[in-house]
Design a protein around this motif. Structure first.
Motif, mmCIF file in Angstrom:
data_model
loop_
_atom_site.group_PDB
_atom_site.id
_atom_site.type_symbol
_atom_site.label_atom_id
_atom_site.label_comp_id
_atom_site.label_asym_id
_atom_site.label_seq_id
_atom_site.Cartn_x
_atom_site.Cartn_y
_atom_site.Cartn_z
ATOM 1 N N VAL A 38 0.857 -1.187 0.000
ATOM 2 C CA VAL A 38 0.000 0.000 0.000
ATOM 3 C C VAL A 38 0.893 1.238 0.000
ATOM 4 O O VAL A 38 1.725 1.390 0.890
ATOM 5 C CB VAL A 38 -0.934 0.028 1.222
ATOM 6 N N PRO A 39 0.751 2.129 -0.983
ATOM 7 C CA PRO A 39 1.672 3.266 -1.088
ATOM 8 C C PRO A 39 1.419 4.340 -0.044
ATOM 9 O O PRO A 39 0.378 4.367 0.614
ATOM 10 C CB PRO A 39 1.402 3.800 -2.498
ATOM 11 N N ILE A 40 2.362 5.233 0.085
ATOM 12 C CA ILE A 40 2.274 6.339 1.018
ATOM 13 C C ILE A 40 1.251 7.360 0.513
ATOM 14 O O ILE A 40 1.134 7.583 -0.696
ATOM 15 C CB ILE A 40 3.666 6.992 1.189
ATOM 16 N N PRO A 41 0.455 7.975 1.384
ATOM 17 C CA PRO A 41 -0.465 9.041 0.954
ATOM 18 C C PRO A 41 0.305 10.350 0.748
ATOM 19 O O PRO A 41 0.852 10.896 1.710
ATOM 20 C CB PRO A 41 -1.455 9.147 2.120
ATOM 21 N N VAL A 42 0.350 10.825 -0.463
ATOM 22 C CA VAL A 42 1.160 12.007 -0.767
ATOM 23 C C VAL A 42 0.342 13.259 -0.447
ATOM 24 O O VAL A 42 -0.329 13.840 -1.306
ATOM 25 C CB VAL A 42 1.647 11.996 -2.235
ATOM 26 N N ASP A 43 0.415 13.663 0.817
ATOM 27 C CA ASP A 43 -0.298 14.847 1.282
ATOM 28 C C ASP A 43 0.687 16.000 1.448
ATOM 29 O O ASP A 43 1.811 15.956 0.946
ATOM 30 C CB ASP A 43 -1.044 14.544 2.579
ATOM 31 N N VAL A 44 0.266 17.050 2.146
ATOM 32 C CA VAL A 44 1.111 18.225 2.319
ATOM 33 C C VAL A 44 2.433 17.865 3.003
ATOM 34 O O VAL A 44 3.511 18.266 2.551
ATOM 35 C CB VAL A 44 0.365 19.306 3.129
ATOM 36 N N ARG A 45 2.372 17.118 4.085
ATOM 37 C CA ARG A 45 3.589 16.846 4.847
ATOM 38 C C ARG A 45 4.525 15.911 4.080
ATOM 39 O O ARG A 45 5.744 16.122 4.077
ATOM 40 C CB ARG A 45 3.234 16.274 6.222
ATOM 41 N N VAL A 46 3.985 14.887 3.446
ATOM 42 C CA VAL A 46 4.822 13.996 2.647
ATOM 43 C C VAL A 46 5.442 14.760 1.482
ATOM 44 O O VAL A 46 6.628 14.583 1.162
ATOM 45 C CB VAL A 46 4.013 12.784 2.151
ATOM 46 N N SER A 47 4.674 15.625 0.855
ATOM 47 C CA SER A 47 5.209 16.418 -0.257
ATOM 48 C C SER A 47 6.321 17.333 0.226
ATOM 49 O O SER A 47 7.369 17.465 -0.427
ATOM 50 C CB SER A 47 4.089 17.245 -0.906
ATOM 51 N N CYS A 48 6.117 17.959 1.371
ATOM 52 C CA CYS A 48 7.127 18.859 1.920
ATOM 53 C C CYS A 48 8.419 18.112 2.213
ATOM 54 O O CYS A 48 9.500 18.526 1.796
ATOM 55 C CB CYS A 48 6.604 19.531 3.185
ATOM 56 N N VAL A 49 8.321 16.984 2.908
ATOM 57 C CA VAL A 49 9.519 16.236 3.273
ATOM 58 C C VAL A 49 10.166 15.604 2.046
ATOM 59 O O VAL A 49 11.393 15.461 1.987
ATOM 60 C CB VAL A 49 9.192 15.186 4.343
ATOM 61 N N SER A 50 9.364 15.234 1.052
ATOM 62 C CA SER A 50 9.947 14.712 -0.183
ATOM 63 C C SER A 50 10.887 15.744 -0.809
ATOM 64 O O SER A 50 11.922 15.388 -1.386
ATOM 65 C CB SER A 50 8.842 14.349 -1.177
ATOM 66 N N TYR A 51 10.525 17.009 -0.676
ATOM 67 C CA TYR A 51 11.394 18.070 -1.195
ATOM 68 C C TYR A 51 12.485 18.459 -0.207
ATOM 69 O O TYR A 51 13.670 18.534 -0.551
ATOM 70 C CB TYR A 51 10.571 19.305 -1.551
ATOM 71 N N SER A 52 12.114 18.693 1.055
ATOM 72 C CA SER A 52 13.096 19.200 2.026
ATOM 73 C C SER A 52 14.216 18.190 2.288
ATOM 74 O O SER A 52 15.327 18.572 2.649
ATOM 75 C CB SER A 52 12.409 19.569 3.343
ATOM 76 N N SER A 53 13.937 16.903 2.085
ATOM 77 C CA SER A 53 14.961 15.870 2.262
ATOM 78 C C SER A 53 15.891 15.760 1.070
ATOM 79 O O SER A 53 16.886 15.024 1.127
ATOM 80 C CB SER A 53 14.287 14.512 2.482
ATOM 81 N N GLY A 54 15.564 16.446 -0.029
ATOM 82 C CA GLY A 54 16.351 16.339 -1.250
ATOM 83 C C GLY A 54 15.969 15.161 -2.113
ATOM 84 O O GLY A 54 16.599 14.905 -3.138
ATOM 85 N N LEU A 55 14.928 14.416 -1.725
ATOM 86 C CA LEU A 55 14.533 13.221 -2.462
ATOM 87 C C LEU A 55 13.944 13.570 -3.826
ATOM 88 O O LEU A 55 14.249 12.915 -4.824
ATOM 89 C CB LEU A 55 13.527 12.429 -1.634
ATOM 90 N N VAL A 56 13.095 14.583 -3.873
ATOM 91 C CA VAL A 56 12.448 14.987 -5.120
ATOM 92 C C VAL A 56 12.844 16.416 -5.441
ATOM 93 O O VAL A 56 12.752 17.314 -4.579
ATOM 94 C CB VAL A 56 10.912 14.876 -5.019
ATOM 95 N N ASP A 57 13.296 16.648 -6.651
ATOM 96 C CA ASP A 57 13.666 17.983 -7.124
ATOM 97 C C ASP A 57 12.544 18.554 -7.977
ATOM 98 O O ASP A 57 11.925 17.834 -8.786
ATOM 99 C CB ASP A 57 14.955 17.930 -7.949
ATOM 100 N N VAL A 58 12.265 19.855 -7.797
ATOM 101 C CA VAL A 58 11.241 20.543 -8.577
ATOM 102 C C VAL A 58 11.824 21.848 -9.099
ATOM 103 O O VAL A 58 12.853 22.320 -8.604
ATOM 104 C CB VAL A 58 9.990 20.834 -7.710
#
Length: 305
Positions: free
Chosen positions: A187-207
């Protein structure tokens, strides 16, 4: 819009979560996640089946909140300690509708959310089985449950509120009839505000530099979903349990500068993870700002659906 995953950061975060391990994450959930405590309280009041059903239906309308998620689920707990969570889908949907009307956190798009509850009732057969045997449905027939809910709402089984509804049903069950068992790893992770934020702030996803990273990632959730699933497979921690760590601290990089966010995350996690691991999580999840130092943020907790 060009979004990409950093393979280097994916490896770093995989190693970090591998070191944390599943047992520590389960303990962190028990100690730090108020959603687990509040859903469990309701389930203990009305039973595992009704509690799981009301938690699931509430999760389906838990978007565009006018308050923090912690406050919203406290409001849910307080309401359902005083009002029955019925053991049938239609009665439960009506009760959740009354909760929506009573809690100010649900004021945004309330009419749409009420109609969403009504549409969810077309998944009635699986919802009735959820009441009768919550652990069997949540842990054994989760794919059928997610597929039925998604079909009833015209969504996909991997969409944010769909998978989040499974997590909240599990949290109700976790406090009653299925303690100590982890959620399925597929079951995948729910990509909400906090997951989206940490995906970026951790350097995992670049935009791109000229856009709000949270809105960008929430508009293209598959990128973050796939990256966190890769980290899940490498670490042995199911995505919905990785989500707990992110949810517990994801407000900090959204609202604070990097140094302040690191300090806040360290303070929050140290009692559960110890000084060294808490410092490592704080450091690796906040390599850059995703909120106050980069782009204006909405006062509404969530912005999709």
């Amino acid at each position: 819009m060009e979004l990409s995953v950093s393979a280097e950061r994916e490896l770093v975060l995989s190693a970090l979560f591998s070191e944390i391990g599943a047992a520590r994450v389960m303990r962190l959930e028990d100690e730090l996640d108020p959603q687990l405590a509040f859903a469990s309280d309701v389930a203990r009041r009305w039973g595992a089946g009704p509690g799981s059903l009301c938690s699931m239906l509430t999760a389906l309308v838990s978007y565009r909140l006018a308050m923090r998620g912690e406050e919203w689920w406290r409001c849910f707990r307080d309401f359902f300690l005083e009002h029955q969570c019925p053991p049938d889908p239609r009665g439960a949907a009506a009760a959740v509708g009354e909760f929506l009307r009573s809690c100010k956190g649900g004021v945004v798009a309330r009419g749409v959310k009420l109609r969403r509850l009504e549409r969810a009732l077309s998944a009635g057969p699986v919802l009735r089985r959820l009441v009768e045997s919550p652990s069997d449905v949540i842990l054994g027939d989760h794919r059928g449950l997610l597929s039925s809910l998604a079909a009833s709402l015209g969504q996909r089984p991997e969409d944010k509120t769909i998978v989040f509804s499974l997590k909240m049903a599990y949290y109700a069950c976790r406090g009653t009839s299925c303690p100590g068992v982890m959620l399925p790893a597929d079951v995948p992770i729910p990509v909400d505000v906090r997951v989206s934020c940490v995906s970026y702030s951790s350097g995992l996803v670049d935009v791109p530099l000229d856009v709000d990273p949270v809105r960008a990632i929430m508009s293209h959730p598959g990128i973050a979903r796939h990256a966190w699933s890769t980290i899940s497979r490498a670490s042995g921690i199911p995505p919905l349990h990785i989500d707990t760590v992110i949810w517990a601290v994801g407000w900090a990089p959204r609202e604070l500068e990097v140094d302040e966010a690191r300090a806040a995350i360290h303070r929050s996690l140290e009692p559960s993870l110890g000084t060294r691991l808490a410092a490592a999580v704080a450091r690796e999840l906040t390599v850059r700002a995703c909120g106050s130092a980069r782009a204006p943020r909405s006062r509404v907790e969530d912005v999709d659906e």
